[in-house]
Design an enzyme around this catalytic site. Structure first.
Site, PDB file in Angstrom:
ATOM      1  N   ASP A  57       4.689  -0.146  -6.900  1.00  5.95           N
ATOM      2  CA  ASP A  57       3.435  -0.480  -7.581  1.00  5.95           C
ATOM      3  C   ASP A  57       2.263   0.280  -6.976  1.00  5.95           C
ATOM      4  O   ASP A  57       1.198   0.355  -7.588  1.00  5.95           O
ATOM      5  CB  ASP A  57       3.178  -1.994  -7.460  1.00  5.95           C
ATOM      6  CG  ASP A  57       1.945  -2.429  -8.245  1.00  5.95           C
ATOM      7  OD1 ASP A  57       1.915  -2.179  -9.468  1.00  5.95           O
ATOM      8  OD2 ASP A  57       1.014  -2.989  -7.641  1.00  5.95           O
ATOM      9  N   GLU A  88      -2.205   7.796  -5.430  1.00  5.97           N
ATOM     10  CA  GLU A  88      -2.483   7.113  -6.714  1.00  5.97           C
ATOM     11  C   GLU A  88      -3.911   7.279  -7.238  1.00  5.97           C
ATOM     12  O   GLU A  88      -4.146   7.114  -8.432  1.00  5.97           O
ATOM     13  CB  GLU A  88      -2.148   5.617  -6.619  1.00  5.97           C
ATOM     14  CG  GLU A  88      -3.079   4.812  -5.739  1.00  5.97           C
ATOM     15  CD  GLU A  88      -2.677   3.330  -5.671  1.00  5.97           C
ATOM     16  OE1 GLU A  88      -1.524   3.038  -5.322  1.00  5.97           O
ATOM     17  OE2 GLU A  88      -3.532   2.481  -5.965  1.00  5.97           O
ATOM     18  N   HIS A 100      -0.193   0.126  -9.943  1.00  5.23           N
ATOM     19  CA  HIS A 100      -1.018  -0.797  -9.136  1.00  5.23           C
ATOM     20  C   HIS A 100      -1.507  -1.971 -10.003  1.00  5.23           C
ATOM     21  O   HIS A 100      -2.694  -2.319  -9.988  1.00  5.23           O
ATOM     22  CB  HIS A 100      -2.210  -0.069  -8.500  1.00  5.23           C
ATOM     23  CG  HIS A 100      -2.691  -0.716  -7.223  1.00  5.23           C
ATOM     24  ND1 HIS A 100      -3.105  -0.002  -6.126  1.00  5.23           N
ATOM     25  CD2 HIS A 100      -2.829  -2.026  -6.887  1.00  5.23           C
ATOM     26  CE1 HIS A 100      -3.484  -0.842  -5.166  1.00  5.23           C
ATOM     27  NE2 HIS A 100      -3.331  -2.077  -5.614  1.00  5.23           N
ATOM     28  N   ARG A 104       0.848  -1.196   0.000  1.00  4.34           N
ATOM     29  CA  ARG A 104       0.000   0.000   0.000  1.00  4.34           C
ATOM     30  C   ARG A 104       0.885   1.247   0.000  1.00  4.34           C
ATOM     31  O   ARG A 104       1.917   1.285   0.675  1.00  4.34           O
ATOM     32  CB  ARG A 104      -0.913   0.030   1.229  1.00  4.34           C
ATOM     33  CG  ARG A 104      -2.170  -0.825   1.093  1.00  4.34           C
ATOM     34  CD  ARG A 104      -3.119  -0.306  -0.003  1.00  4.34           C
ATOM     35  NE  ARG A 104      -4.305  -1.094  -0.187  1.00  4.34           N
ATOM     36  CZ  ARG A 104      -4.463  -2.048  -1.116  1.00  4.34           C
ATOM     37  NH1 ARG A 104      -3.483  -2.346  -1.947  1.00  4.34           N
ATOM     38  NH2 ARG A 104      -5.610  -2.685  -1.232  1.00  4.34           N
TER      39      ARG A 104
HETATM   40  P1  NAD Z   1      -2.408 -10.621   4.860  1.00  4.70           P
HETATM   41  O1  NAD Z   1      -3.425 -10.010   5.739  1.00  4.70           O
HETATM   42  O2  NAD Z   1      -2.555 -12.042   4.450  1.00  4.70           O
HETATM   43  O3  NAD Z   1      -0.949 -10.465   5.541  1.00  4.70           O
HETATM   44  C1  NAD Z   1      -0.503  -9.277   6.120  1.00  4.70           C
HETATM   45  C2  NAD Z   1       0.507  -9.627   7.200  1.00  4.70           C
HETATM   46  O4  NAD Z   1       1.081  -8.419   7.678  1.00  4.70           O
HETATM   47  C3  NAD Z   1      -0.107 -10.338   8.428  1.00  4.70           C
HETATM   48  O5  NAD Z   1       0.594 -11.553   8.654  1.00  4.70           O
HETATM   49  C4  NAD Z   1       0.084  -9.346   9.572  1.00  4.70           C
HETATM   50  O6  NAD Z   1       0.338  -9.978  10.807  1.00  4.70           O
HETATM   51  C5  NAD Z   1       1.301  -8.568   9.091  1.00  4.70           C
HETATM   52  N1  NAD Z   1       1.470  -7.220   9.652  1.00  4.70           N
HETATM   53  C6  NAD Z   1       0.581  -6.223   9.753  1.00  4.70           C
HETATM   54  N2  NAD Z   1       1.173  -5.105  10.216  1.00  4.70           N
HETATM   55  C7  NAD Z   1       2.482  -5.415  10.420  1.00  4.70           C
HETATM   56  C8  NAD Z   1       3.610  -4.685  10.856  1.00  4.70           C
HETATM   57  N3  NAD Z   1       3.532  -3.392  11.210  1.00  4.70           N
HETATM   58  N4  NAD Z   1       4.786  -5.328  10.931  1.00  4.70           N
HETATM   59  C9  NAD Z   1       4.888  -6.632  10.583  1.00  4.70           C
HETATM   60  N5  NAD Z   1       3.859  -7.370  10.147  1.00  4.70           N
HETATM   61  C10 NAD Z   1       2.673  -6.756  10.064  1.00  4.70           C
HETATM   62  O7  NAD Z   1      -2.305  -9.647   3.586  1.00  4.70           O
HETATM   63  P2  NAD Z   1      -1.911 -10.043   2.095  1.00  4.70           P
HETATM   64  O8  NAD Z   1      -3.098 -10.562   1.394  1.00  4.70           O
HETATM   65  O9  NAD Z   1      -0.658 -10.839   2.133  1.00  4.70           O
HETATM   66  O10 NAD Z   1      -1.613  -8.580   1.488  1.00  4.70           O
HETATM   67  C11 NAD Z   1      -0.397  -7.918   1.746  1.00  4.70           C
HETATM   68  C12 NAD Z   1      -0.447  -6.514   1.182  1.00  4.70           C
HETATM   69  O11 NAD Z   1      -0.631  -6.538  -0.250  1.00  4.70           O
HETATM   70  C13 NAD Z   1      -1.601  -5.658   1.709  1.00  4.70           C
HETATM   71  O12 NAD Z   1      -1.105  -4.353   1.923  1.00  4.70           O
HETATM   72  C14 NAD Z   1      -2.572  -5.612   0.567  1.00  4.70           C
HETATM   73  O13 NAD Z   1      -3.378  -4.460   0.618  1.00  4.70           O
HETATM   74  C15 NAD Z   1      -1.610  -5.573  -0.604  1.00  4.70           C
HETATM   75  N6  NAD Z   1      -2.182  -5.922  -1.919  1.00  4.70           N
HETATM   76  C16 NAD Z   1      -1.662  -5.320  -3.013  1.00  4.70           C
HETATM   77  C17 NAD Z   1      -2.153  -5.619  -4.268  1.00  4.70           C
HETATM   78  C18 NAD Z   1      -1.584  -4.977  -5.507  1.00  4.70           C
HETATM   79  O14 NAD Z   1      -2.140  -5.170  -6.611  1.00  4.70           O
HETATM   80  N7  NAD Z   1      -0.490  -4.247  -5.453  1.00  4.70           N
HETATM   81  C19 NAD Z   1      -3.185  -6.553  -4.391  1.00  4.70           C
HETATM   82  C20 NAD Z   1      -3.684  -7.172  -3.247  1.00  4.70           C
HETATM   83  C21 NAD Z   1      -3.165  -6.861  -2.007  1.00  4.70           C
HETATM   84  C1  COI Z   2      -6.716  -5.007  -3.614  1.00  2.00           C
HETATM   85  O1  COI Z   2      -7.392  -6.002  -3.949  1.00  2.00           O
HETATM   86  O2  COI Z   2      -6.824  -4.494  -2.494  1.00  2.00           O
HETATM   87  C2  COI Z   2      -5.725  -4.435  -4.551  1.00  2.00           C
HETATM   88  O3  COI Z   2      -4.780  -3.815  -4.138  1.00  2.00           O
HETATM   89  C3  COI Z   2      -5.959  -4.587  -5.991  1.00  2.00           C
HETATM   90  C4  COI Z   2      -7.005  -3.604  -6.455  1.00  2.00           C
HETATM   91  C5  COI Z   2      -6.386  -2.475  -7.223  1.00  2.00           C
HETATM   92  C6  COI Z   2      -8.002  -4.313  -7.345  1.00  2.00           C
END
Ligand code: NAD
Ligand code: COI
Length: 331
Positions: free
Chosen positions: A259, A264, A296, A235
């Protein structure tokens, strides 16, 4: 049963058509428009709506939807941060999301960007495009020689770790709630400071919660190794971009993969061809040869899109039956 969907993109239509074939008894109508107080009336008569948008789901649009009798809202993504949850509570909305649609999509993208930064592919590609086929000075670093620090070992971070193992990199990880399996492998360090001190690269996989705001700031960067590579596919608000730019200018940071960006909304997923970016920082980052910006798109694969569509429509059907889907959001 009737489902109405907002913001359906062309790339989602094949998955939606597949879903309709498997669920012929459900009437599905949709629009490419986003959910607003104006478009809410299109959902009149539906049992549930399916939505995805980066714009806010504000009080007005939720009130307008409730006004036409629809209070089942199935998101096609994971994040609920753009929903006015006070309003949703007031109008008694049932909300579902798609928490796990394809962790591999995001993990793969982050590791591709990391490998590209280590091999300086942006600079090499630019040289080749100019017909400069000389090697030096564009020399790479091998992944197996690097220690990579993974912050957050949830769904996506764990896939990234598996990819890194394939490269033969040394992985160290930090999570507030460590995973038992990774713990037994001895991958965790106890503090972020330890991770910063040891890692040649740092990649983020934690949520953008208020408590994680600017986790990577000037102080954190100061604790990292000289020449560190940083990748953020999690994020935008996790990173203070001004501190990153300062680190790139001083050489403290040798590569940055971004990303997600704090500013954004309204910038990414828009075509800026022949127009100036509204934001000088993004222009600066994109121009740098050791920075890889993607808008993204880490999630944006055929598998992920198909899961987002199919899981959200499945949840909408469950709501329509008056039941709670597995992906019900407690708020
Ligand atoms: P998840 O909830 O499965 O895992 C997140 C982990 O972070 C958890 O294990 C939690 O304990 C840990 N955590 C939270 N705060 C913390 C901190 N300060 N220090 C250490 N650990 C901490 O989440 P996920 O599905 O693996 O997603 C991870 C990230 O990817 C999220 O930010 C999500 O929004 C992002 N994401 C990005 C995209 C993209 O297209 N770029 C798409 C989907 C998700
Ligand atoms: C989410 O699923 O939270 C993402 O970061 C991807 C979104 C842009 C569809």
């Amino acid at each position: 049963m009737k489902i109405f969907a907002y913001g359906i993109r062309d790339d989602e239509k094949p998955s939606l058509e597949e879903w309709k074939v498997i669920n012929p008894e459900i009437q599905v109508d949709y629009t490419q428009d986003l959910l607003t107080s104006e478009t809410a009336k299109l959902a009149k008569g539906a049992d549930s709506v399916v939505v995805y948008q980066q714009l806010d789901y504000n009080r007005d649009s939720l009130a307008a939807l409730a006004d036409v009798g629809v209070t089942n809202l199935s998101l096609r993504n994971v994040g609920t941060d753009n929903i006015d949850l006070d309003a949703a509570r007031e109008f008694k909305f049932n909300i579902s999301n798609v928490p796990v649609y394809s962790p591999n999509a995001i993990a793969e993208h982050s590791m591709i960007q990391l490998a590209r930064l280590f091999r300086q592919t942006k600079e090499l590609d630019a040289k080749v495009a100019e017909h400069n086929l000389r090697w030096a000075p564009t020399i790479g670093r091998e992944m197996r020689m690097q220690t990579v620090g993974i912050i957050g070992t949830g769904h996506i971070g764990r896939v990234a770790i598996n990819i890194l193992k394939g490269f033969g990199a040394k992985v160290i990880a930090y999570d507030k709630y460590p995973n038992a399996e990774l713990m037994s492998e001895g991958l965790y360090v106890d503090t972020l400071d330890e991770l910063y001190a040891q890692a040649d690269a740092v990649s983020l996989y934690v949520p953008g919660l208020p408590e994680n705001y600017h986790l990577i700031d000037a102080e954190a960067i100061g604790k990292m190794k000289d020449g560190v590579v940083i990748v953020n596919t999690a994020r935008g608000n996790l990173i203070d971009v001004d501190a990153i730019i300062a680190g790139l200018n001083s050489g403290k940071i040798s590569g940055f993969g971004m990303d997600v960006y704090e500013n954004e909304v309204g910038l990414f997923n828009e075509d800026w061809t022949n127009r100036d970016f509204p934001d000088e920082k993004i222009a600066d980052l994109i121009a740098r040869k050791n920075v890889l910006v993607t808008p993204h798109t880490a999630f944006y694969t055929t598998k992920a899109v198909s899961e987002m569509v199919q899981q959200s429509f499945d949840a909408a059907v469950v709501f329509g039956k008056g039941e709670k889907p597995e992906t019900f959001v407690e708020y």
